[in-house]
Design a protein around this motif. Structure first.
Motif, PDB file in Angstrom:
ATOM      1  N   HIS A  63       0.820  -1.216   0.000  1.00 22.07           N
ATOM      2  CA  HIS A  63       0.000   0.000   0.000  1.00 22.07           C
ATOM      3  C   HIS A  63       0.854   1.266   0.000  1.00 22.07           C
ATOM      4  O   HIS A  63       0.323   2.372   0.053  1.00 22.07           O
ATOM      5  CB  HIS A  63      -0.947   0.013   1.197  1.00 22.07           C
ATOM      6  CG  HIS A  63      -2.174  -0.819   1.009  1.00 22.07           C
ATOM      7  ND1 HIS A  63      -3.127  -0.537   0.055  1.00 22.07           N
ATOM      8  CD2 HIS A  63      -2.605  -1.924   1.664  1.00 22.07           C
ATOM      9  CE1 HIS A  63      -4.100  -1.435   0.132  1.00 22.07           C
ATOM     10  NE2 HIS A  63      -3.806  -2.290   1.086  1.00 22.07           N
ATOM     11  N   GLY A 101     -13.185  -6.924   1.055  1.00 23.11           N
ATOM     12  CA  GLY A 101     -12.657  -5.563   1.021  1.00 23.11           C
ATOM     13  C   GLY A 101     -11.243  -5.444   0.510  1.00 23.11           C
ATOM     14  O   GLY A 101     -10.700  -4.341   0.399  1.00 23.11           O
ATOM     15  N   ALA A 102     -10.620  -6.571   0.189  1.00 25.15           N
ATOM     16  CA  ALA A 102      -9.202  -6.573  -0.194  1.00 25.15           C
ATOM     17  C   ALA A 102      -8.977  -5.945  -1.557  1.00 25.15           C
ATOM     18  O   ALA A 102      -9.817  -6.014  -2.452  1.00 25.15           O
ATOM     19  CB  ALA A 102      -8.666  -8.003  -0.196  1.00 25.15           C
ATOM     20  N   ALA A 103      -7.809  -5.338  -1.688  1.00 20.37           N
ATOM     21  CA  ALA A 103      -7.338  -4.840  -2.983  1.00 20.37           C
ATOM     22  C   ALA A 103      -6.595  -5.984  -3.664  1.00 20.37           C
ATOM     23  O   ALA A 103      -6.050  -6.861  -3.009  1.00 20.37           O
ATOM     24  CB  ALA A 103      -6.406  -3.647  -2.776  1.00 20.37           C
ATOM     25  N   ARG A 150      -4.459 -10.878  -3.158  1.00 20.63           N
ATOM     26  CA  ARG A 150      -5.387 -10.071  -2.361  1.00 20.63           C
ATOM     27  C   ARG A 150      -4.646  -9.532  -1.147  1.00 20.63           C
ATOM     28  O   ARG A 150      -3.988 -10.286  -0.415  1.00 20.63           O
ATOM     29  CB  ARG A 150      -6.568 -10.902  -1.901  1.00 20.63           C
ATOM     30  CG  ARG A 150      -7.327 -11.521  -3.039  1.00 20.63           C
ATOM     31  CD  ARG A 150      -8.320 -10.585  -3.578  1.00 20.63           C
ATOM     32  NE  ARG A 150      -9.640 -11.017  -3.170  1.00 20.63           N
ATOM     33  CZ  ARG A 150     -10.737 -10.524  -3.697  1.00 20.63           C
ATOM     34  NH1 ARG A 150     -10.681  -9.597  -4.601  1.00 20.63           N
ATOM     35  NH2 ARG A 150     -11.901 -10.942  -3.310  1.00 20.63           N
ATOM     36  N   SER A 189      -7.351  -4.169   2.842  1.00 18.51           N
ATOM     37  CA  SER A 189      -7.500  -2.727   2.649  1.00 18.51           C
ATOM     38  C   SER A 189      -6.788  -1.992   3.785  1.00 18.51           C
ATOM     39  O   SER A 189      -6.540  -2.559   4.858  1.00 18.51           O
ATOM     40  CB  SER A 189      -8.985  -2.351   2.654  1.00 18.51           C
ATOM     41  OG  SER A 189      -9.526  -2.533   3.956  1.00 18.51           O
ATOM     42  N   HIS A 208      -8.896  -2.039   6.875  1.00 18.77           N
ATOM     43  CA  HIS A 208      -8.823  -3.305   7.599  1.00 18.77           C
ATOM     44  C   HIS A 208      -7.471  -3.482   8.281  1.00 18.77           C
ATOM     45  O   HIS A 208      -7.404  -4.025   9.392  1.00 18.77           O
ATOM     46  CB  HIS A 208      -9.111  -4.479   6.668  1.00 18.77           C
ATOM     47  CG  HIS A 208     -10.562  -4.676   6.412  1.00 18.77           C
ATOM     48  ND1 HIS A 208     -11.042  -5.132   5.204  1.00 18.77           N
ATOM     49  CD2 HIS A 208     -11.654  -4.487   7.195  1.00 18.77           C
ATOM     50  CE1 HIS A 208     -12.366  -5.213   5.264  1.00 18.77           C
ATOM     51  NE2 HIS A 208     -12.750  -4.820   6.465  1.00 18.77           N
TER      52      HIS A 208
END
Length: 168
Positions: free
Chosen positions: A30, A119-121, A131, A134, A137
């Motif tokens: 991220h 909800g994962a990117a 995955r 987020s 999270h």
């Protein structure tokens, strides 16, 4: 020698294992600098899915760090006993080839697997869609862990979230 994260992800993807990367590697993906040498995962721990994870890892050379049978990870009662009696938070696997990172599978994540998964990117890593939890999270997971380094991570994750125009 570099740690082969891509090789680990390839093993899991080939076995169709559903997993979400959390922890330091997720922060790095991220864009938040964080030193890490292991991979923290949340996986579907239903018995069949947990056995898929164990079989994928052990057939590729991973072994449990604790002196217990790897397949015991699929037993919910055993996981509860480890947490209660030993204070275990993760089940660790080490790579006998010393090429891939240690894998820490969370035993009872404070955010349920299905919620993390939804909800994962998705990050393309070495041709594999991985995955990654987020940022919101990750903040929840770090707050629940409560260690000083996790609290420092929360501050940095929230700053990243605000920089992207999001809210906590």
């Amino acid at each position: 020698m570099p740690v082969d994260f891509i090789g680990l992800f390839g093993v899991l993807a080939a076995a169709n294992v559903r997993f979400v990367v959390v922890g330091g590697l997720a922060m790095l993906l991220h864009g938040v600098d964080r030193l890490t040498a292991d991979v923290d995962l949340v996986v579907d721990l239903s018995p069949e899915s947990a056995l898929d994870v164990v079989d994928a890892l052990t057939s590729s050379g991973y072994r449990p760090l604790a002196p217990v049978p790897a397949r015991a990870l699929a037993d919910a009662e055993q996981r509860a006993a480890w947490q209660r009696d030993r204070g275990m938070k993760v089940f660790s696997f080490w790579d006998t080839t010393n090429q891939r990172p240690t894998v820490d599978v969370m035993l009872d994540p404070p955010v349920p697997f299905e919620e993390l998964w939804a909800g994962a990117a998705s990050f393309p890593i070495g041709g594999i869609d991985v995955r990654v939890a987020s940022i919101a999270h990750l903040v929840s997971l770090k707050q629940a862990a409560g260690r000083p380094k996790d609290q420092e991570d929360v501050v940095r994750l929230l700053a990243k979230l605000r920089a992207r125009g999001g809210s906590p």
